[in-house]
Design a protein around this motif. Structure first.
Motif, PDB file in Angstrom:
ATOM      1  N   GLY A   3     -11.616  -8.036  -2.452  1.00 14.88           N
ATOM      2  CA  GLY A   3     -11.626  -7.438  -1.125  1.00 14.88           C
ATOM      3  C   GLY A   3     -10.270  -6.859  -0.746  1.00 14.88           C
ATOM      4  O   GLY A   3     -10.186  -5.804  -0.107  1.00 14.88           O
ATOM      5  N   SER A   4      -9.193  -7.531  -1.151  1.00 15.75           N
ATOM      6  CA  SER A   4      -7.840  -7.047  -0.814  1.00 15.75           C
ATOM      7  C   SER A   4      -7.532  -5.727  -1.507  1.00 15.75           C
ATOM      8  O   SER A   4      -6.993  -4.800  -0.888  1.00 15.75           O
ATOM      9  CB  SER A   4      -6.781  -8.067  -1.237  1.00 15.75           C
ATOM     10  N   VAL A   5      -7.864  -5.643  -2.802  1.00 21.05           N
ATOM     11  CA  VAL A   5      -7.617  -4.402  -3.536  1.00 21.05           C
ATOM     12  C   VAL A   5      -8.469  -3.271  -2.948  1.00 21.05           C
ATOM     13  O   VAL A   5      -7.989  -2.151  -2.742  1.00 21.05           O
ATOM     14  CB  VAL A   5      -7.907  -4.576  -5.056  1.00 21.05           C
ATOM     15  N   ALA A   6      -9.732  -3.592  -2.662  1.00 25.85           N
ATOM     16  CA  ALA A   6     -10.630  -2.612  -2.042  1.00 25.85           C
ATOM     17  C   ALA A   6     -10.035  -2.112  -0.726  1.00 25.85           C
ATOM     18  O   ALA A   6      -9.973  -0.897  -0.467  1.00 25.85           O
ATOM     19  CB  ALA A   6     -12.003  -3.252  -1.798  1.00 25.85           C
ATOM     20  N   ALA A   7      -9.558  -3.033   0.101  1.00 23.04           N
ATOM     21  CA  ALA A   7      -9.006  -2.672   1.409  1.00 23.04           C
ATOM     22  C   ALA A   7      -7.755  -1.809   1.262  1.00 23.04           C
ATOM     23  O   ALA A   7      -7.589  -0.812   1.972  1.00 23.04           O
ATOM     24  CB  ALA A   7      -8.694  -3.936   2.207  1.00 23.04           C
ATOM     25  N   LEU A   8      -6.873  -2.176   0.312  1.00 20.86           N
ATOM     26  CA  LEU A   8      -5.650  -1.392   0.099  1.00 20.86           C
ATOM     27  C   LEU A   8      -5.970   0.037  -0.315  1.00 20.86           C
ATOM     28  O   LEU A   8      -5.377   0.991   0.190  1.00 20.86           O
ATOM     29  CB  LEU A   8      -4.770  -2.057  -0.971  1.00 20.86           C
ATOM     30  N   LEU A   9      -6.937   0.188  -1.249  1.00 18.47           N
ATOM     31  CA  LEU A   9      -7.288   1.528  -1.733  1.00 18.47           C
ATOM     32  C   LEU A   9      -7.854   2.394  -0.615  1.00 18.47           C
ATOM     33  O   LEU A   9      -7.488   3.564  -0.481  1.00 18.47           O
ATOM     34  CB  LEU A   9      -8.308   1.430  -2.877  1.00 18.47           C
ATOM     35  N   THR A  10      -8.742   1.824   0.192  1.00 17.12           N
ATOM     36  CA  THR A  10      -9.373   2.660   1.224  1.00 17.12           C
ATOM     37  C   THR A  10      -8.457   2.851   2.438  1.00 17.12           C
ATOM     38  O   THR A  10      -8.451   3.920   3.031  1.00 17.12           O
ATOM     39  CB  THR A  10     -10.751   2.107   1.661  1.00 17.12           C
ATOM     40  N   MET A  11      -7.636   1.866   2.773  1.00 16.04           N
ATOM     41  CA  MET A  11      -6.821   2.064   3.993  1.00 16.04           C
ATOM     42  C   MET A  11      -5.724   3.097   3.779  1.00 16.04           C
ATOM     43  O   MET A  11      -5.310   3.762   4.731  1.00 16.04           O
ATOM     44  CB  MET A  11      -6.327   0.735   4.563  1.00 16.04           C
TER      45      MET A  11
ATOM     46  N   LEU B  36     -10.892  10.262  -5.615  1.00 15.32           N
ATOM     47  CA  LEU B  36     -10.995   9.212  -6.647  1.00 15.32           C
ATOM     48  C   LEU B  36     -10.515   7.863  -6.115  1.00 15.32           C
ATOM     49  O   LEU B  36     -11.055   6.809  -6.467  1.00 15.32           O
ATOM     50  CB  LEU B  36     -10.211   9.622  -7.900  1.00 15.32           C
ATOM     51  N   GLN B  37      -9.480   7.899  -5.253  1.00 18.65           N
ATOM     52  CA  GLN B  37      -8.980   6.645  -4.665  1.00 18.65           C
ATOM     53  C   GLN B  37     -10.041   6.028  -3.732  1.00 18.65           C
ATOM     54  O   GLN B  37     -10.292   4.818  -3.787  1.00 18.65           O
ATOM     55  CB  GLN B  37      -7.683   6.911  -3.908  1.00 18.65           C
ATOM     56  N   PHE B  38     -10.680   6.875  -2.900  1.00 18.91           N
ATOM     57  CA  PHE B  38     -11.763   6.365  -2.051  1.00 18.91           C
ATOM     58  C   PHE B  38     -12.933   5.874  -2.898  1.00 18.91           C
ATOM     59  O   PHE B  38     -13.540   4.842  -2.600  1.00 18.91           O
ATOM     60  CB  PHE B  38     -12.245   7.435  -1.061  1.00 18.91           C
ATOM     61  N   VAL B  42     -14.133   2.146  -2.478  1.00 19.55           N
ATOM     62  CA  VAL B  42     -15.488   1.905  -1.961  1.00 19.55           C
ATOM     63  C   VAL B  42     -16.329   1.165  -3.013  1.00 19.55           C
ATOM     64  O   VAL B  42     -17.135   0.284  -2.672  1.00 19.55           O
ATOM     65  CB  VAL B  42     -16.143   3.243  -1.531  1.00 19.55           C
ATOM     66  N   PHE B  43     -16.118   1.488  -4.293  1.00 18.83           N
ATOM     67  CA  PHE B  43     -16.813   0.768  -5.371  1.00 18.83           C
ATOM     68  C   PHE B  43     -16.449  -0.723  -5.341  1.00 18.83           C
ATOM     69  O   PHE B  43     -17.312  -1.596  -5.450  1.00 18.83           O
ATOM     70  CB  PHE B  43     -16.455   1.396  -6.726  1.00 18.83           C
ATOM     71  N   LEU B  44     -15.146  -1.009  -5.162  1.00 18.94           N
ATOM     72  CA  LEU B  44     -14.718  -2.415  -5.086  1.00 18.94           C
ATOM     73  C   LEU B  44     -15.249  -3.089  -3.811  1.00 18.94           C
ATOM     74  O   LEU B  44     -15.621  -4.264  -3.841  1.00 18.94           O
ATOM     75  CB  LEU B  44     -13.190  -2.516  -5.145  1.00 18.94           C
ATOM     76  N   TRP B  45     -15.296  -2.343  -2.684  1.00 20.21           N
ATOM     77  CA  TRP B  45     -15.918  -2.886  -1.465  1.00 20.21           C
ATOM     78  C   TRP B  45     -17.374  -3.265  -1.736  1.00 20.21           C
ATOM     79  O   TRP B  45     -17.858  -4.291  -1.258  1.00 20.21           O
ATOM     80  CB  TRP B  45     -15.892  -1.859  -0.331  1.00 20.21           C
ATOM     81  N   LEU B  46     -18.073  -2.416  -2.497  1.00 22.10           N
ATOM     82  CA  LEU B  46     -19.474  -2.692  -2.824  1.00 22.10           C
ATOM     83  C   LEU B  46     -19.585  -3.988  -3.649  1.00 22.10           C
ATOM     84  O   LEU B  46     -20.415  -4.861  -3.347  1.00 22.10           O
ATOM     85  CB  LEU B  46     -20.065  -1.505  -3.584  1.00 22.10           C
ATOM     86  N   LEU B  47     -18.720  -4.118  -4.674  1.00 25.39           N
ATOM     87  CA  LEU B  47     -18.721  -5.347  -5.482  1.00 25.39           C
ATOM     88  C   LEU B  47     -18.401  -6.565  -4.617  1.00 25.39           C
ATOM     89  O   LEU B  47     -19.008  -7.631  -4.754  1.00 25.39           O
ATOM     90  CB  LEU B  47     -17.684  -5.246  -6.617  1.00 25.39           C
ATOM     91  N   TYR B  48     -17.430  -6.390  -3.700  1.00 26.24           N
ATOM     92  CA  TYR B  48     -17.053  -7.475  -2.785  1.00 26.24           C
ATOM     93  C   TYR B  48     -18.248  -7.872  -1.896  1.00 26.24           C
ATOM     94  O   TYR B  48     -18.510  -9.064  -1.698  1.00 26.24           O
ATOM     95  CB  TYR B  48     -15.862  -7.022  -1.932  1.00 26.24           C
ATOM     96  N   GLY B  49     -18.965  -6.856  -1.399  1.00 23.81           N
ATOM     97  CA  GLY B  49     -20.150  -7.124  -0.579  1.00 23.81           C
ATOM     98  C   GLY B  49     -21.213  -7.886  -1.358  1.00 23.81           C
ATOM     99  O   GLY B  49     -21.854  -8.816  -0.830  1.00 23.81           O
ATOM    100  N   LEU B  50     -21.410  -7.507  -2.629  1.00 19.94           N
ATOM    101  CA  LEU B  50     -22.382  -8.210  -3.474  1.00 19.94           C
ATOM    102  C   LEU B  50     -21.917  -9.648  -3.718  1.00 19.94           C
ATOM    103  O   LEU B  50     -22.715 -10.594  -3.692  1.00 19.94           O
ATOM    104  CB  LEU B  50     -22.543  -7.469  -4.811  1.00 19.94           C
ATOM    105  N   HIS B  51     -20.589  -9.788  -3.933  1.00 20.17           N
ATOM    106  CA  HIS B  51     -20.003 -11.105  -4.208  1.00 20.17           C
ATOM    107  C   HIS B  51     -20.194 -12.063  -3.024  1.00 20.17           C
ATOM    108  O   HIS B  51     -20.597 -13.223  -3.212  1.00 20.17           O
ATOM    109  CB  HIS B  51     -18.511 -10.927  -4.513  1.00 20.17           C
ATOM    110  N   ILE B  52     -19.915 -11.574  -1.813  1.00 18.53           N
ATOM    111  CA  ILE B  52     -20.059 -12.452  -0.640  1.00 18.53           C
ATOM    112  C   ILE B  52     -21.451 -12.304   0.005  1.00 18.53           C
ATOM    113  O   ILE B  52     -21.726 -12.897   1.037  1.00 18.53           O
ATOM    114  CB  ILE B  52     -18.950 -12.204   0.420  1.00 18.53           C
TER     115      ILE B  52
END
Lengths: 82, 82
Positions: A3-11, B36-38, B42-52
């Protein structure tokens, strides 16, 4: 962690776009509606974070808001450049 | 309510940019690094959402991911246009 890496990339997602505008001084292909829509959305996310007192949501969206204000300012500055 | 409107605005945030690219067929001023950064974030946010197992995070980021794939596809298609 994920979640932290995801947040850093998008913010900081708009930072590469800001650097590109600085370099080229051209914004003709950029949608101002996109920037204003993200600005409104991120502003509401910030209010939502304050409302539910979630520091992660507050911090992430405060940073995004600064990058969006920068991008919108550059758009206005360079919008008449060819 | 506040959070829902915020989520709707940001998850469809790239749609105005996609429509502009469709109209102008020009992407010269758009930063592919931003897209590409978004995409990565966003891909990692999706994985995080699946994880939690948070359906809101999953849905919002799945939709964003589709808009980002579309934007990146259009960028590749029109990148050599003047």
């Amino acid at each position: 962690m994920l979640g932290s890496v995801a947040a850093l990339l998008t913010m900081f997602g708009f930072v590469p776009q800001i650097l590109k505008i600085y370099r080229t001084r051209s914004v003709a292909d950029i949608s101002i509606v996109m920037l204003l829509q993200f600005f409104s959305g991120v502003f509401l996310w910030l209010l939502y974070g304050l409302h539910i007192q979630n520091n992660i949501i507050i911090a992430a969206n405060a940073i995004s808001l600064v990058t969006l204000i920068t991008a919108i300012g550059l758009y206005v500055k360079y919008r008449n450049n060819k």
